[in-house]
Design a protein around this motif. Structure first.
Motif, PDB file in Angstrom:
ATOM      1  N   HIS A 131      33.683  41.613  43.668  1.00 17.99           N
ATOM      2  CA  HIS A 131      33.174  41.664  45.049  1.00 17.99           C
ATOM      3  C   HIS A 131      32.744  43.084  45.405  1.00 17.99           C
ATOM      4  O   HIS A 131      31.644  43.307  45.911  1.00 17.99           O
ATOM      5  CB  HIS A 131      34.275  41.242  46.028  1.00 17.99           C
ATOM      6  N   ALA A 132      33.626  44.052  45.159  1.00 18.86           N
ATOM      7  CA  ALA A 132      33.361  45.430  45.582  1.00 18.86           C
ATOM      8  C   ALA A 132      32.180  46.019  44.818  1.00 18.86           C
ATOM      9  O   ALA A 132      31.308  46.676  45.408  1.00 18.86           O
ATOM     10  CB  ALA A 132      34.613  46.287  45.384  1.00 18.86           C
ATOM     11  N   GLY A 133      32.140  45.793  43.511  1.00 19.09           N
ATOM     12  CA  GLY A 133      31.079  46.356  42.680  1.00 19.09           C
ATOM     13  C   GLY A 133      29.712  45.802  43.041  1.00 19.09           C
ATOM     14  O   GLY A 133      28.722  46.537  43.064  1.00 19.09           O
TER      15      GLY A 133
ATOM     16  N   MET B  89      35.143  34.729  41.612  1.00 14.09           N
ATOM     17  CA  MET B  89      36.166  34.656  42.655  1.00 14.09           C
ATOM     18  C   MET B  89      37.527  34.450  42.013  1.00 14.09           C
ATOM     19  O   MET B  89      37.624  34.025  40.862  1.00 14.09           O
ATOM     20  CB  MET B  89      35.869  33.497  43.602  1.00 14.09           C
ATOM     21  N   SER B  90      38.572  34.717  42.771  1.00 12.28           N
ATOM     22  CA  SER B  90      39.917  34.555  42.212  1.00 12.28           C
ATOM     23  C   SER B  90      40.275  33.070  42.126  1.00 12.28           C
ATOM     24  O   SER B  90      39.471  32.211  42.447  1.00 12.28           O
ATOM     25  CB  SER B  90      40.916  35.309  43.065  1.00 12.28           C
ATOM     26  N   CYS B  91      41.518  32.806  41.695  1.00  9.90           N
ATOM     27  CA  CYS B  91      41.919  31.419  41.402  1.00  9.90           C
ATOM     28  C   CYS B  91      41.737  30.492  42.609  1.00  9.90           C
ATOM     29  O   CYS B  91      41.279  29.368  42.470  1.00  9.90           O
ATOM     30  CB  CYS B  91      43.341  31.388  40.890  1.00  9.90           C
ATOM     31  N   ASN B  92      42.070  30.968  43.796  1.00  9.50           N
ATOM     32  CA  ASN B  92      41.792  30.187  44.997  1.00  9.50           C
ATOM     33  C   ASN B  92      40.502  30.725  45.597  1.00  9.50           C
ATOM     34  O   ASN B  92      40.487  31.795  46.181  1.00  9.50           O
ATOM     35  CB  ASN B  92      42.957  30.335  45.993  1.00  9.50           C
ATOM     36  N   PRO B  93      39.392  30.007  45.427  1.00  6.13           N
ATOM     37  CA  PRO B  93      38.095  30.597  45.820  1.00  6.13           C
ATOM     38  C   PRO B  93      37.860  30.549  47.328  1.00  6.13           C
ATOM     39  O   PRO B  93      36.963  29.881  47.818  1.00  6.13           O
ATOM     40  CB  PRO B  93      37.087  29.742  45.062  1.00  6.13           C
TER      41      PRO B  93
ATOM     42  N   ALA C 225      42.950  39.448  57.191  1.00  3.01           N
ATOM     43  CA  ALA C 225      42.453  40.778  56.810  1.00  3.01           C
ATOM     44  C   ALA C 225      41.054  40.679  56.210  1.00  3.01           C
ATOM     45  O   ALA C 225      40.123  41.340  56.653  1.00  3.01           O
ATOM     46  CB  ALA C 225      43.410  41.420  55.813  1.00  3.01           C
ATOM     47  N   LYS C 226      40.900  39.812  55.210  1.00  2.00           N
ATOM     48  CA  LYS C 226      39.630  39.762  54.485  1.00  2.00           C
ATOM     49  C   LYS C 226      38.489  39.236  55.359  1.00  2.00           C
ATOM     50  O   LYS C 226      37.343  39.635  55.200  1.00  2.00           O
ATOM     51  CB  LYS C 226      39.797  38.878  53.245  1.00  2.00           C
ATOM     52  N   GLY C 227      38.812  38.344  56.302  1.00  3.56           N
ATOM     53  CA  GLY C 227      37.778  37.812  57.186  1.00  3.56           C
ATOM     54  C   GLY C 227      37.110  38.913  57.988  1.00  3.56           C
ATOM     55  O   GLY C 227      35.887  38.940  58.141  1.00  3.56           O
TER      56      GLY C 227
ATOM     57  N   GLN D 295      32.178  47.637  28.431  1.00  7.86           N
ATOM     58  CA  GLN D 295      33.418  48.099  29.065  1.00  7.86           C
ATOM     59  C   GLN D 295      33.417  49.616  29.140  1.00  7.86           C
ATOM     60  O   GLN D 295      33.360  50.294  28.106  1.00  7.86           O
ATOM     61  CB  GLN D 295      34.631  47.615  28.267  1.00  7.86           C
ATOM     62  N   ALA D 296      33.457  50.141  30.348  1.00  7.31           N
ATOM     63  CA  ALA D 296      33.533  51.595  30.506  1.00  7.31           C
ATOM     64  C   ALA D 296      34.856  52.072  29.922  1.00  7.31           C
ATOM     65  O   ALA D 296      35.916  51.550  30.263  1.00  7.31           O
ATOM     66  CB  ALA D 296      33.434  51.965  31.979  1.00  7.31           C
ATOM     67  N   ALA D 297      34.791  53.047  29.036  1.00  6.64           N
ATOM     68  CA  ALA D 297      36.011  53.493  28.362  1.00  6.64           C
ATOM     69  C   ALA D 297      36.402  54.917  28.741  1.00  6.64           C
ATOM     70  O   ALA D 297      37.576  55.270  28.696  1.00  6.64           O
ATOM     71  CB  ALA D 297      35.827  53.403  26.847  1.00  6.64           C
TER      72      ALA D 297
ATOM     73  N   ALA E 120      42.168  43.120  29.924  1.00  2.61           N
ATOM     74  CA  ALA E 120      42.501  44.263  30.787  1.00  2.61           C
ATOM     75  C   ALA E 120      41.617  45.446  30.400  1.00  2.61           C
ATOM     76  O   ALA E 120      41.056  45.482  29.306  1.00  2.61           O
ATOM     77  CB  ALA E 120      43.970  44.632  30.620  1.00  2.61           C
ATOM     78  N   SER E 121      41.491  46.397  31.304  1.00  2.48           N
ATOM     79  CA  SER E 121      40.724  47.604  31.023  1.00  2.48           C
ATOM     80  C   SER E 121      41.715  48.706  30.673  1.00  2.48           C
ATOM     81  O   SER E 121      42.235  49.385  31.553  1.00  2.48           O
ATOM     82  CB  SER E 121      39.909  47.965  32.275  1.00  2.48           C
ATOM     83  N   VAL E 122      41.972  48.854  29.378  1.00  6.03           N
ATOM     84  CA  VAL E 122      43.041  49.769  28.955  1.00  6.03           C
ATOM     85  C   VAL E 122      42.486  51.166  28.675  1.00  6.03           C
ATOM     86  O   VAL E 122      43.066  52.167  29.072  1.00  6.03           O
ATOM     87  CB  VAL E 122      43.771  49.204  27.720  1.00  6.03           C
TER      88      VAL E 122
END
Ligand SMILES: Cc1cc2nc3c(=O)[nH]c(=O)nc-3n(C[C@H](O)[C@H](O)[C@H](O)COP(=O)(O)OP(=O)(O)OC[C@H]3O[C@@H](n4cnc5c(N)ncnc54)[C@H](O)[C@@H]3O)c2cc1C
Length: 237
Positions: free
Chosen positions: A19-21, A48-52, A58-60, A127-129, A182-184
């Motif tokens: 969403h943010a990106g 979207m996350s598991c519950n779309p 807050a988010k509204g 993937q940005a490393a 994950a982005s390690v």
């Protein structure tokens, strides 16, 4: 722009197409900045996350502020929603909130289309490393296979992926979201605190100055206005 040595130059590189990106990349490109959106999986743009659901107490409010600044989330929600609800309708106005339950695939597809059709915006899977530093300043990003993209500004919107862990009962495993890596490397690049600070700055600048101008949409809708009528509040400084 690609130099003879294969290096690419942008005004802004955005890491992560959640969403943010998506909002950051669209805002940057619409301001006329040459922008790169680098994300792990092109098919998960706007995932979207598991519950779309979009909205809640807050988010509204956040979604409406994004909308007042000319962002996409509210518009995309209007197009992908399957149920609109006003939470706490029986209580006072201070605790009421809009929430829309969306068709997850439709939301993702529509956001991907908007991103891909946006002039000034290049989208790349990777993937940005590492951050590329120049005289102590972040000057670009290097991905896992060593491709460098130089930029005047780098916006980090990696969500929950930095050294992400999923806990299921007593078991736990590394993941960004269920089914995603994950982005390690970026976490280990010594950039994790910088990443968090920049993500906070990006979120703050997306919502700054919007409170007085946030129009109340019609009941049950996030934008309440036709497509293409977004207010033009972003300026190149
Ligand atoms: C388990 C869980 C359940 C949730 N449930 C809900 C819910 O029901 N309703 C709700 O509204 N919110 C929910 N949320 C919150 C919601 O998921 C987040 O608020 C929202 O997704 C955050 O958006 P974002 O853009 O910051 O990050 P994300 O949506 O997480 O996006 C991050 C993006 O960055 C990319 N990325 C990460 N690292 C790199 C890298 N190194 N290089 C390139 N790309 C990278 C990823 O691929 C991804 O595209 C939930 C969160 C979690 C963790």
């Amino acid at each position: 722009m690609v130099s003879l040595s294969g290096m690419q130059f942008f005004d802004v590189v955005v890491i992560g197409a959640g969403h943010a990106g998506c909002e950051a990349a669209l805002a940057s490109a619409r301001m006329g900045c040459r922008t790169l959106l680098l994300t792990m999986n092109l098919d998960a743009i706007g995932q979207m996350s598991c519950n779309p659901a979009v909205g809640g107490t807050a988010k509204g409010h956040l979604v409406r502020e994004i909308d007042a600044l000319g962002g996409e989330m509210g518009r995309n929600t209007d197009g992908a929603a399957i149920q609109f609800k006003t939470l706490n309708a029986s209580r006072g106005p201070a605790v009421r909130a809009s929430r829309a339950q969306c068709d997850r695939a439709r939301y993702r597809g529509a956001m991907k289309r908007t991103i891909e059709c946006q002039p000034n915006l290049e989208v790349r899977q990777g993937q940005a490393a590492r951050f590329v530093l120049d005289a102590g300043r972040v000057a670009g990003v290097e991905d896992q296979i060593g491709v460098r993209s130089w930029a005047r500004a780098v916006v980090v919107t990696t969500g929950t992926f930095l050294r992400g862990l999923i806990h299921v009962g007593l078991a736990r495993h590394s993941a960004g979201r269920a089914g995603e890596f994950a982005s390690v490397d970026l976490s280990n690049a010594g950039g994790s605190s910088l990443a968090r600070r920049r993500a906070c700055d990006a979120r703050r600048s997306t919502t700054r100055g919007s409170r007085s101008s946030a129009a109340m949409p019609s009941r049950g809708r996030f934008t309440g206005r036709p497509l293409g009528s977004s207010s033009n509040k972003f300026r190149v400084t």
